[in-house]
Design an enzyme around this catalytic site. Structure first.
Site, PDB file in Angstrom:
ATOM      1  N   SER A 123      -4.280   3.971  -0.339  1.00 15.21           N
ATOM      2  CA  SER A 123      -2.940   4.005  -0.911  1.00 15.21           C
ATOM      3  C   SER A 123      -1.893   4.485   0.077  1.00 15.21           C
ATOM      4  O   SER A 123      -0.698   4.381  -0.198  1.00 15.21           O
ATOM      5  CB  SER A 123      -2.915   4.916  -2.144  1.00 15.21           C
ATOM      6  OG  SER A 123      -3.322   6.228  -1.799  1.00 15.21           O
ATOM      7  N   HIS A 144      -4.098  -3.077  -1.075  1.00 15.08           N
ATOM      8  CA  HIS A 144      -3.920  -1.935  -1.976  1.00 15.08           C
ATOM      9  C   HIS A 144      -3.685  -2.406  -3.402  1.00 15.08           C
ATOM     10  O   HIS A 144      -2.613  -2.917  -3.732  1.00 15.08           O
ATOM     11  CB  HIS A 144      -2.744  -1.071  -1.495  1.00 15.08           C
ATOM     12  CG  HIS A 144      -2.491   0.119  -2.364  1.00 15.08           C
ATOM     13  ND1 HIS A 144      -1.240   0.640  -2.558  1.00 15.08           N
ATOM     14  CD2 HIS A 144      -3.335   0.884  -3.113  1.00 15.08           C
ATOM     15  CE1 HIS A 144      -1.310   1.678  -3.375  1.00 15.08           C
ATOM     16  NE2 HIS A 144      -2.578   1.837  -3.726  1.00 15.08           N
ATOM     17  N   GLU A 156      -0.564  -4.756  -2.640  1.00 16.31           N
ATOM     18  CA  GLU A 156       0.137  -4.660  -1.363  1.00 16.31           C
ATOM     19  C   GLU A 156      -0.823  -5.123  -0.266  1.00 16.31           C
ATOM     20  O   GLU A 156      -1.922  -4.590  -0.131  1.00 16.31           O
ATOM     21  CB  GLU A 156       0.579  -3.221  -1.098  1.00 16.31           C
ATOM     22  CG  GLU A 156       1.678  -2.737  -2.028  1.00 16.31           C
ATOM     23  CD  GLU A 156       2.044  -1.275  -1.796  1.00 16.31           C
ATOM     24  OE1 GLU A 156       3.235  -0.951  -1.891  1.00 16.31           O
ATOM     25  OE2 GLU A 156       1.133  -0.456  -1.533  1.00 16.31           O
ATOM     26  N   ASN A 195       4.289   3.692  -3.023  1.00 19.89           N
ATOM     27  CA  ASN A 195       4.128   5.139  -2.898  1.00 19.89           C
ATOM     28  C   ASN A 195       5.204   5.758  -2.023  1.00 19.89           C
ATOM     29  O   ASN A 195       5.540   6.940  -2.186  1.00 19.89           O
ATOM     30  CB  ASN A 195       2.744   5.486  -2.359  1.00 19.89           C
ATOM     31  CG  ASN A 195       1.679   5.399  -3.434  1.00 19.89           C
ATOM     32  OD1 ASN A 195       1.971   5.542  -4.612  1.00 19.89           O
ATOM     33  ND2 ASN A 195       0.446   5.155  -3.037  1.00 19.89           N
TER      34      ASN A 195
END
Length: 662
Positions: A123, A144, A156, A195
């Site tokens: 992540s 991801h 991702e 994130n």
């Protein structure tokens, strides 16, 4: 290697993410090897896949046969060499620790075939660093997924410094083939996209509590009801796991420096074992308390500005470092964070100039590095916004049709215009913005002579539309504002009845509340077998407000309409067909083709006659004499049209008439 060469996928790690990734790959028909270091762990992961597949079948998201076939595609392994002996792609989903991951990749590189692509589900950790312990860094990328992989659409796909374009292309194609929406992350940067936005947002929320600027309730109420996010930052932290947030932030701090220093309040919470829902307590109490509760009235504008300023700054950093273009940043956060709008769009709406000024003031006041304005944000503010003051869209084609964010406008068939309610992570619930965009789309169709029928569907397969966005409703809790919102929705949905062309509602999944009221205004309704209908407003202490009390009775009768509204029950598609609400119930797999086919058939009809027929039926709904009068006058007009002569000419032949609306 191309996608057609990929048959076998190995997933390393049978935990929550690993078994979820294995499940979606197995559902797509791939041979999946699920591997973990102990028999008990891998068996538990396999059992979780079996349970999930059975639940999907039970809820009619897939057939029982599809569940059985997917499970048969999965085999469990402990021996690494055995698990990867013929793997085309390996997706690693083990513990989020650089040293442990590198150890695994060192061993993996020795036993995997030379052709095998390596993809890490990390992540935030560096794809470049992970790849450099292998002899194939060009065949290494990030992939991801978001939790839970079976339900979340985003993946991702991340470049490392050595990743080849061919590897990225293949992994993007693979993500699409297993039913996901890939977003390309062009540079290896901690946190990637989603994130990188969400983790600093949660950290800033903690800093505000640490400095006594605001309470947890005020911040969560502001984030949810003021900014319009699915939940407040603290509620999100508890759901994700505050320990997870902290470890991602700690890595970002290590690599990117002082702007990402964890707030002491977050550190203390994690060190106290308050990791969130999974431990029974986080920022809120879940075992001995009510969980996350906050009132819409607790929100504050100054808190909203501070949250959005930080978000805008992170978008600016992503842009200046060429991590992704602004459209992809917004798309990623909408998909991965379930935000109703992307962070750049939200910041643009708030005003970048004001947000820059706020950050400058905070930086001068506190000296904190996190408030230093990024060059990317400054440039966007000088340009009039991240979208240059023009809103979302790529500037191609009809401008009105390109600026939508809550819907999509498409042209899927001959003479058919389609409105896709495009908030799948919110079950396509209705926001004020969606209502406005919906009406604009209808204007586009009315002005387009090539559009002769309209098809309305919802994005994804979970919902056509699950009603009003509760956050938007709570934000309009003042009586006069609520009245205005109801009138806006009534007018928008009512446009379908007045539209001079046939309208088909294609319903796949939930059609509840305002979504069912929308479908009621269409001329015909096609529903998949798994669809569910209902007017649950009374359970919320309110009533149908977008026409449900008036229009539903014309389709199912007043007594049946009262039953649906007063009981708040959910009704399946077959029952609604029996009630006379649904025109056709079709197989789940054939849903879109059937709905589009009906729309195309209607689009081939006589446009002028269809327009007058709709007008006469609407006029006669409550006044038969008025309807008959309009019917007579309409016939007088139609009898002299070219369409009438075309119909007569082809009436006794095997040819279909070609109506031109003249």
């Amino acid at each position: 290697m191309n996608l057609e060469d990929v048959d076998t996928i190995t997933v390393l790690g049978a935990g929550t993410m690993g078994h979820g990734i294995a499940e979606v790959a197995a559902l797509a028909g791939y041979d999946v090897r699920l591997r973990d270091i102990e028999e008990e762990l891998v068996q538990d992961g396999y059992d979780q896949i079996e349970w999930s597949l059975n639940k999907l079948a039970e809820n009619e998201r897939i057939t029982a046969e599809a569940a059985e076939s997917a499970l048969a595609n999965v085999t469990a392994h402990v021996d690494l060499a055995e698990a990867v002996d013929d793997a085309d792609v390996v997706v690693e989903a083990i513990v989020e620790n650089m040293d442990i991951k590198q150890e695994v990749y060192t061993e993996l590189d020795e036993v995997a075939p030379e052709r095998t692509i390596f993809a890490s589900n990390t992540s935030s950790l560096s794809i470049t660093e992970l790849s450099e312990v292998t002899d194939r860094p060009e065949q290494f990328c990030g992939m991801h997924f978001f939790n839970p992989p079976v339900r979340m659409d985003l993946v991702e796909v991340i470049y490392g410094d050595h990743t080849s374009d061919e590897t990225i292309d293949l992994v993007e194609d693979l993500a699409e083939d297993i039913g996901k929406e890939p977003v390309r992350v062009r540079k290896d940067s901690p946190g990637f996209i989603v994130n990188r936005v969400l983790v600093p947002l949660m950290n800033e929320a903690c800093w505000m509590v640490e400095t006594d600027l605001a309470t947890i309730e005020e911040i969560d109420a502001t984030g949810s009801y003021g900014v319009g996010l699915p939940m407040g930052p603290f509620e999100l932290g508890d759901m994700v796991g505050n320990d997870v947030t902290y470890h991602v932030l700690e890595y970002m701090h290590e690599v990117l420096g002082d702007p990402y220093e964890p707030a002491p309040f977050l550190v203390e919470t994690v060190e106290a074992g308050k990791h969130g829902q999974k431990t029974g307590e986080g920022f809120y109490e879940y075992e001995d308390g009510p969980g996350a509760e906050y009132s819409p009235d607790a929100g504050r504008d100054d808190v909203a500005d501070r949250l959005l300023a930080g978000v805008a700054n992170e978008v600016g950093k992503l842009l200046e470092n060429d991590v992704a273009p602004v459209e992809e940043i917004d798309r990623a956060v909408k998909l991965g964070g379930r935000w109703p709008d992307g962070p750049a769009k939200l910041a643009d709406d708030r005003g970048l100039g004001d947000l820059v000024e706020l950050l400058e003031d905070l930086h001068e006041e506190t000296g904190a590095a996190r408030y230093e304005v990024s060059e990317g944000l400054r440039e966007a503010a000088e340009a009039g916004g991240f979208y240059g003051g023009a809103g979302e869209g790529d500037g191609e084609g009809d401008e009105a049709a390109m600026d939508f964010s809550a819907i999509r406008v498409e042209y899927p068939g001959e003479n058919v215009g389609q409105i896709v309610l495009d908030r799948p992570q919110q079950l396509n619930t209705v926001s004020p913005e969606m209502i406005e965009e919906f009406e604009t789309a209808l204007d586009v169709f009315e002005d387009d002579d090539e559009v002769r029928a309209v098809l309305i569907t919802g994005a994804g397969d979970r919902a056509f539309c699950a009603g009003a966005d509760a956050v938007s409703m709570a934000g309009s809790a003042e009586p006069l504002e609520a009245v205005e919102l109801m009138r806006d929705g009534q007018a928008a949905w009512g446009r379908l009845e007045e539209l001079p062309m046939p309208v088909v509602a294609g319903i796949d999944g939930y059609a509840l509340g305002g979504g069912m009221e929308l479908a009621t205004c269409a001329d015909m309704r096609v529903a998949s077998e798994r669809s569910s209908f209902g007017q649950p407003e009374h359970d919320l202490g309110i009533m149908p407000g977008w026409g449900g009390t008036q229009r539903l009775k014309h389709l199912v009768g007043e007594s049946r309409a009262k039953e649906i509204i007063f009981t708040c029950d959910h009704y399946d598609a077959e029952t609604m067909y029996d009630f006379g609400f649904v025109n056709r119930v079709v197989d789940n797999e054939d849903f879109f083709d059937e709905a589009l086919g009906l729309a195309e058939d209607l689009a081939a009809g006589p446009p002028i006659a269809q327009k007058f027929t709709k007008r006469a039926m609407l006029a006669g709904r409550d006044d038969t004499e008025a309807g008959l009068e309009m019917e007579a006058h309409s016939m007088g007009h139609l009898i002299g049209t070219e369409d009438f002569f075309e119909g007569v000419a082809k009436f006794r032949s095997d040819e279909d008439p070609e109506f031109e609306g003249k």
